[in-house]
Each structure stands twice: as structure tokens, then as C-alpha cells.
Design an enzyme around this catalytic site. Structure first.
Site, PDB file in Angstrom:
ATOM      1  N   ILE A 107      -1.946  -1.100  -3.823  1.00 36.97           N
ATOM      2  CA  ILE A 107      -2.940  -0.029  -3.769  1.00 36.97           C
ATOM      3  C   ILE A 107      -2.211   1.309  -3.857  1.00 36.97           C
ATOM      4  CG2 ILE A 107      -4.900   0.936  -2.523  1.00 36.97           C
ATOM      5  CD1 ILE A 107      -5.046  -1.584  -0.880  1.00 36.97           C
TER       6      ILE A 107
ATOM      7  N   VAL B 253       0.835  -1.199   0.000  1.00 39.29           N
ATOM      8  CA  VAL B 253       0.000   0.000   0.000  1.00 39.29           C
ATOM      9  C   VAL B 253       0.867   1.245   0.000  1.00 39.29           C
ATOM     10  CG1 VAL B 253      -1.908  -1.149   1.184  1.00 39.29           C
ATOM     11  CG2 VAL B 253      -0.191   0.028   2.537  1.00 39.29           C
ATOM     12  N   ASP B 254       0.427   2.235  -0.740  1.00 45.67           N
ATOM     13  CA  ASP B 254       1.037   3.557  -0.676  1.00 45.67           C
ATOM     14  C   ASP B 254       0.547   4.225   0.605  1.00 45.67           C
ATOM     15  OD1 ASP B 254       2.454   5.829  -1.561  1.00 45.67           O
ATOM     16  OD2 ASP B 254       0.610   6.684  -2.362  1.00 45.67           O
ATOM     17  N   LYS B 255       1.247   5.241   1.086  1.00 43.59           N
ATOM     18  CA  LYS B 255       0.821   5.910   2.313  1.00 43.59           C
ATOM     19  C   LYS B 255      -0.124   7.064   2.023  1.00 43.59           C
ATOM     20  CE  LYS B 255       3.285   9.011   4.511  1.00 43.59           C
ATOM     21  NZ  LYS B 255       2.320  10.136   4.712  1.00 43.59           N
TER      22      LYS B 255
END
Length: 663
Positions: free
Chosen positions: A545, A340-342
Site C-alpha cells: 500500500i 505499507v508506506d507510512k
């Protein structure tokens, strides 16, 4: 082409379902199946009553066979002319053989039940497709268009061009995508995003065709023509996705391609070998061969995957999750790891003031107002976060004079004749106003991975200067993130990893709050690709994501790329394998859970279909079944497979109940 008239290609090829020119809902096809059934029933009734007129009974069976054959023989002939042996050919041989051995009743029963099973297949695919096609009907066919004299006139939406102003009254559906020019209202966006609560809209906000205006009248400038609306795009994407074969479906197609010719060879051997080798009865083994042919029809097997895939894709689309094809739906069901991206994924993507800590006799609002006054002319994201917070609190602040930006440090300005500053830790050091207490508080904020703004009175003349307060600024965690990530783990995702371009301290702090297993910060796009490769080596099926644009390389490399909140981004919809129409991580867990459920239904359907086949093939060889029982079992299996797959179309509540039971 609408989803209602576009019949399913895989079902066509496998079972000959629509190859003879009949649409899924065509009256001729329904009539022929019904007529065949009525004539068969009449013949069986006369036979049961032992009617004296044998000719009338035979005529009923022959008519039933002839009517049903109109749906079977043409596609069988077409298959033969193309060098294929499909199920229509198999059925034609079986029915012809039944009449040759004097079993006209069974021949009529076979052709009727086979035609009925094909009708059920086309109905099931049509029902799933119509569920998403019905979205297009949500948008009104007319719009109220502004005229030169300021009045509004009704006009077909197909004639409304971009740039024209339309009016939408309270309670009406919005006919076209556009931007609000005047008016404010709450809009129900469920058809697009799947969210249950209305969204407040004001001038400048975008609205979408098919959504429902709430309590206020809106004047909207159209931004897209009817065929380019978000609703139309969603429908087209789902239709395209439904036409793509999933891995399980490709396997079944390959299996059926080998299976059908093999069945013909085995049936021929069943008819020939026993009479030749052990002097068996030719008629008896010929009949068993025909039964073998009938039960070997893989209708239920072939329809098991496409109906499940179409139902799963449609169910997710109705929840605001667009999956680009059956292949990606299957991968969602197999995911073992997720990257996941932040920013914008786990966090909200916009910096906010998370804390105000006065270091003098000033109140929190006083500190915030002075910081906003100093930062008033700055475009830096942290300065904008300060100003936005002050505005939300409806504070007023004095006008700053002599504003000056200090590169890499912050802002300086004069307030009411006194020099002030708002900047970072380094600026406070340079001003000489830090103290052990201040340092302790700054260290505490930095450990949480948050940014900070120090607001102070700058040294001048005989004034030594002082820190008036400290503001902590962070990108807040999405409220649903911890629960969504917990659900992902419980659903079978073994590892969730954060890949962020932000510093490692911030990434680690956010990961700890959200419940993420590992966090890697200070990453460039190439570094993210390296981490995705490592995850794929270990877990094989890995999802990513991101925002669909900045994370494009990682999204492309992952087994399935998921773009967050793409309602306003055409690019993101085109880039990602899965597009979430709303910024909601719960939708990711919903998609994975439904992908898993779809896989389980496919596996059950295929296993069930094969088990029924195996059982009746054995019974056919041993002579313990008949033609009509064989086809009845096959039709029953097909119907059960279809009904099982259509359960995926149920509402999100049933998905949540299933996920809880699964967990």
C-alpha cells in the site's frame, strides 16, 4: 461501449451464450426461450392427458425443439467451422440423437433447458455489469451553463467544454467534474468514494460528476469533459477489468478445452463398447451415451468463475475500491503479507502540532502565537504546521521584524523589540538555553518519533535568554488505522510490515501505535524493493500500500499494488492494481475480505458443479437417469452457481456480517 451492451467474452466462448447475435436482453432470444418452454409444456400436458391426437403431441415437441434449436444450432455450426467442439455442438448431437431413438419429448426438454440455462448465464453477467454501468446514469444529461449576460442556460453535458462555468442548485446532482468558483455546500460523494457522510466543499475544492450537491448553490468551473470525468473513468476501468481473465478462470477455460473433446470420445465408447463386447442393446447404450453427453456439458462449471469475478469487481467499485482485473481480485483473496508506506497511508500525511508544553508563565496559546510570529515567513513543513495550528485556534500574533532563516536550525526574528527564536534541539544548544528539565522533555518527545520546535527568548545584552515553550509536531495516525490493521490480521494476513523513508525511531513509534508487526525506517526506494522480495520469498502473495507514485517500484514488484486516496490523482489510478478512491484503510480490509469471499464462492461453485457432474455421469452410465433429468440437473446447478455468485453484489453490511462470521 457501455457495460450494458458489451456482453461477457468468456461466457460467450464457453457456452456460446451470445455468439448467435443476441444481446443479453434481446427480445428475440427471450421470446424463443419462452416459446420453446410453452410448446414443451403443451406437449407434456397432451402426453399426460393421453390425448388421442398423437400427431399434435409430436408437433408440439418438434416445434419446441425447432424453436430452441434456433439458439443452439447456429453457434454449433460456427464452432465446427472453426474446428472447435463446444457445448452447442454437444447439445445438437444429443438432441438429434434423442429424436433418432424416438425420445422426442426428451429432445425438446433438453434444448429448452439448455437455452434457458444460457439465458440465465447472460442475464447474470448482464445484471452484474449493469450494476456498475448504472453509475453513468447518476450524472445529469444537462448542465446550466453561464451565458455572456450572466444568466444560466440549460445545455447537454456533451457540449460543455472544460473552462466553462456551470451552476448547480441545492439538491441537484453535479453534471461534470470541476472546481468550485463560488458558494459552499456539503456534497455527497458516495458514487465516487463510497463514503456515507457528505464532504464540506468551498471555493477551490474539486467536485465530481454524479455526486449530489447539498444545501447551497455552487458555481463550478468545468475541468473535464463528460467522457473524461472521474465517473466515466471508473466505469471504463471496471469494464476493462471485467474483461481480464482471473487465474481460476483461465484454468477452467483450459480444462473445458480438453474436457469437451474427451466427453465426445467417452460418449462414443459408451455407445459402442458394451454392445460390441457384452452384446448389449444398441438402442439402450446409445441412449445412455446421449445422456452422458448432456450431463457432461460444463455450463455451471464454466460460468462459476466469470460471474463471481464480475460480481466481486462490481461490489468493490460501488464501495470506492477499483480493482484492475479478476487476477488482482484473486490475489487480494490470497494475501498473506502486506507492506505499507507510512506517510499518507498509516499516517494522515500532513504534520500537525500534537502538544504544547509551556516552560514559563506563558499559556499554551501565548507560546503558540510567538512561535507562529517567528515562523510567519518560513515555508518549512514544521513552520507551516505551527502556523496552521495557530490559525485553527484563531489566534493573533505580533508582526515579526528582522526575520532570518538559520539553515538546519530554524528561524530567528524580533518580536516587540526582543529577539526570539523557534528552532530545533541544536539551535537551543547553540543559544545556550537548554537545561536538564528541557533535555528530559525533548528526549521524551523524540522517543515518540515526533519532531519538535523550541520557542525561546534569544540571549541579548544582559538577558541570558530562556526557553518559553516546546511544541511537539507529528504526522498523526489515521484514526481508523489500528482497527483496520486488526481486521487485516483477523482476516488472515499473517504479517504487516511498514516500509518508510522516515527515521527508524519515528517509524517504530508509529508502528507501535498502529499495531504493525515490524517497521523499517531510513529506506530508499531500492531498499523497499529488497524488503518486498524477502516477503515474497516467505509468503508468496504480498500486497503493498502506497501513494501510487513515490512507491511505484515497490507497488510494481508486489503481488498487488494498492494506491491510497486516488480521487484526485489520475496517475495513481493508472499506476496501481487496486485504487482506493478515499483515504480509508478500512477499504483495504474490505477489499481483502471480499477477495477472500470471492475465492470461497468460486471454489464452492466449481466444486459443486463438478460434484453434480460426477454424480449424474455415474447415474448415466448405470442407466438410472434420463436426458431431461440430466439437463434439468445441469440447469439447476447453473442457476444455483449464478445466485451464489450474485450474493457478492449485496451491500457492505452483508460483507461486514460475513467477515465477522469468518473471523
Amino acid at each position: 461501449m457501455s457495460a450494458e451492451t458489451h456482453s461477457h467474452p468468456e461466457a460467450k466462448q464457453a457456452c456460446g451464450g451470445c455468439e448467435h447475435g443476441h444481446d443479453e436482453t434481446s427480445l428475440p432470444r427471450n421470446f424463443l426461450v419462452a416459446a420453446s418452454g410453452v410448446l414443451l409444456a403443451l406437449g407434456l400436458l397432451l402426453q399426460w392427458l393421453q390425448a388421442q391426437s398423437f400427431t399434435l403431441t409430436l408437433l408440439c415437441f418438434a416445434s419446441a425443439t425447432g424453436v430452441g434449436a434456433l439458439l443452439v444450432v447456429p453457434p454449433a455450426w460456427k464452432a465446427l467451422t472453426h474446428g472447435r467442439l463446444d457445448m452447442n455442438v454437444l447439445m445438437t448431437v444429443a438432441v438429434s440423437g434423442a429424436w433418432m431413438v424416438g425420445e422426442g419429448a426428451e429432445g425438446a426438454a433438453v434444448v429448452f433447458l439448455f437455452a434457458l440455462s444460457e439465458l440465465l448465464e447472460s442475464w447474470s453477467v448482464g445484471r452484474a455489469r449493469r450494476a456498475i454501468a448504472s453509475l453513468l446514469k447518476l450524472a445529469p444529461e444537462v448542465a446550466y451553463v453561464r451565458q455572456a449576460d450572466g444568466s444560466y442556460k440549460e445545455m447537454p453535458v456533451g457540449k460543455v467544454e472544460a473552462g466553462i462555468e456551470i451552476q448547480v442548485r441545492s439538491g441537484d446532482r453535479i453534471p461534470l467534474d470541476g472546481e468550485i468558483v463560488s458558494g459552499a455546500s456539503s456534497v455527497n460523494q458516495a458514487p465516487i468514494t463510497g463514503e456515507s457522510m457528505p464532504v464540506e466543499k468551498k471555493p477551490g475544492d474539486h467536485v465530481y460528476a454524479g455526486t449530489i450537491n447539498g444545501e447551497g448553490t455552487l458555481k463550478i468551473r468545468v475541468t473535464k469533459r463528460v467522457n473524461d470525468s472521474m465517473l466515466a473513468r471508473i466505469t471504463r476501468l471496471v469494464e476493462e477489468a471485467e474483461g481480464q481473465k482471473a487465474p481460476a478462470q483461465r484454468f477452467v477455460d483450459r480444462f473445458a478445452g480438453v474436457y469437451t473433446p474427451t466427453v465426445f470420445v467417452v460418449a462414443l465408447l459408451v455407445a459402442l463398447i458394451p454392445p460390441l463386447v457384452v452384446s448389449g442393446d444398441w438402442m439402450q447404450w446409445g441412449y445412455r451415451s446421449l445422456v452422458f453427453l448432456v450431463i457432461a456439458c460444463p455450463c455451471a462449471l464454466v460460468i462459476a468463475t466469470p460471474v463471481s469475478i464480475v460480481s466481486g469487481l462490481t461490489a468493490l467499485a460501488r464501495r470506492g475500491v477499483l480493482v484492475k482485473g479478476g487476477a488482482y481480485l484473486e490475489v487480494l483473496g490470497r494475501l498473506r503479507a502486506l507492506a505499507v508506506d507510512k506517510t499518507g497511508t498509516i499516517t494522515q500525511g500532513r504534520p500537525r502540532v500534537t502538544g504544547i508544553f509551556p516552560q514559563s508563565d506563558l499559556t499554551e496559546n501565548d507560546v503558540l502565537a510567538r512561535a507562529a510570529a517567528v515562523d510567519a515567513t518560513s515555508s518549512h513543513p514544521l513552520a507551516q504546521a505551527v502556523i496552521n495550528e495557530a490559525r485553527e485556534r484563531k489566534l493573533s500574533w505580533p508582526e515579526a521584524e528582522h526575520s532570518q532563516s538559520v539553515t538546519g536550525r530554524g528561524m530567528r526574528a524580533t518580536l516587540e523589540g526582543h529577539p526570539h527564536f523557534a528552532g530545533n534541539h541544536a539551535m537551543a544548544h547553540e543559544m545556550g538555553v537548554c537545561s536538564p528539565d528541557i533535555e528530559s522533555k525533548l528526549h521524551e518527545i523524540e522517543e515518540r518519533g515526533e519532531s519538535l520546535v523550541i520557542v525561546g527568548h534569544a540571549p541579548h545584552d544582559d538577558c541570558p535568554g530562556a526557553v518559553l515553550g516546546i511544541l511537539s509536531i507529528g504526522d498523526p495516525l489515521r484514526p481508523e488505522a489500528p482497527s483496520a490493521l486488526q481486521r487485516l490480521h483477523k482476516a488472515g494476513v499473517e504479517k504487516v510490515v511498514m516500509l518508510s523513508g522516515d527515521n527508524q525511531i519515528t517509524a517504530s513509534a508509529i508502528a507501535k501505535q498502529a499495531g504493525i508487526d515490524e517497521a523499517y525506517g531510513d529506506l530508499m526506494p531500492d531498499d523497499k524493493i529488497t524488503h518486498i522480495r524477502r516477503l515474497k520469498e516467505r509468503y508468496e502473495h504480498v500486497g503493498m500500500i502506497g501513494d501510487g507514485i513515490n512507491d511505484a517500484p515497490a507497488l510494481a514488484l508486489a503481488s498487488v499494488g494498492i494506491a491510497m486516496g486516488t480521487i484526485g490523482s489520475d496517475t495513481a489510478i493508472e499506476t496501481a492494481d487496486v485504487a482506493l478512491m478515499k483515504d480509508d484503510l478500512i477499504r483495504v480490509s474490505d477489499a481483502i475480505l471480499l477477495g477472500r469471499r470471492t475465492l470461497k464462492i468460486i471454489q464452492f461453485n466449481v466444486g459443486f458443479a463438478l460434484s453434480v457432474k460426477a454424480l449424474f455421469l455415474i447415474l448415466a452410465f448405470t442407466g438410472h437417469t434420463s436426458l431431461w433429468l440430466a439437463i434439468l440437473a445441469d440447469t439447476g446447478a447453473t442457476l444455483l452457481v449464478i445466485l451464489n455468485a450474485l450474493r457478492l453484489l449485496k451491500d457492505s453490511g452483508s460483507l461486514r456480517r460475513w467477515s465477522q462470521a469468518r473471523i
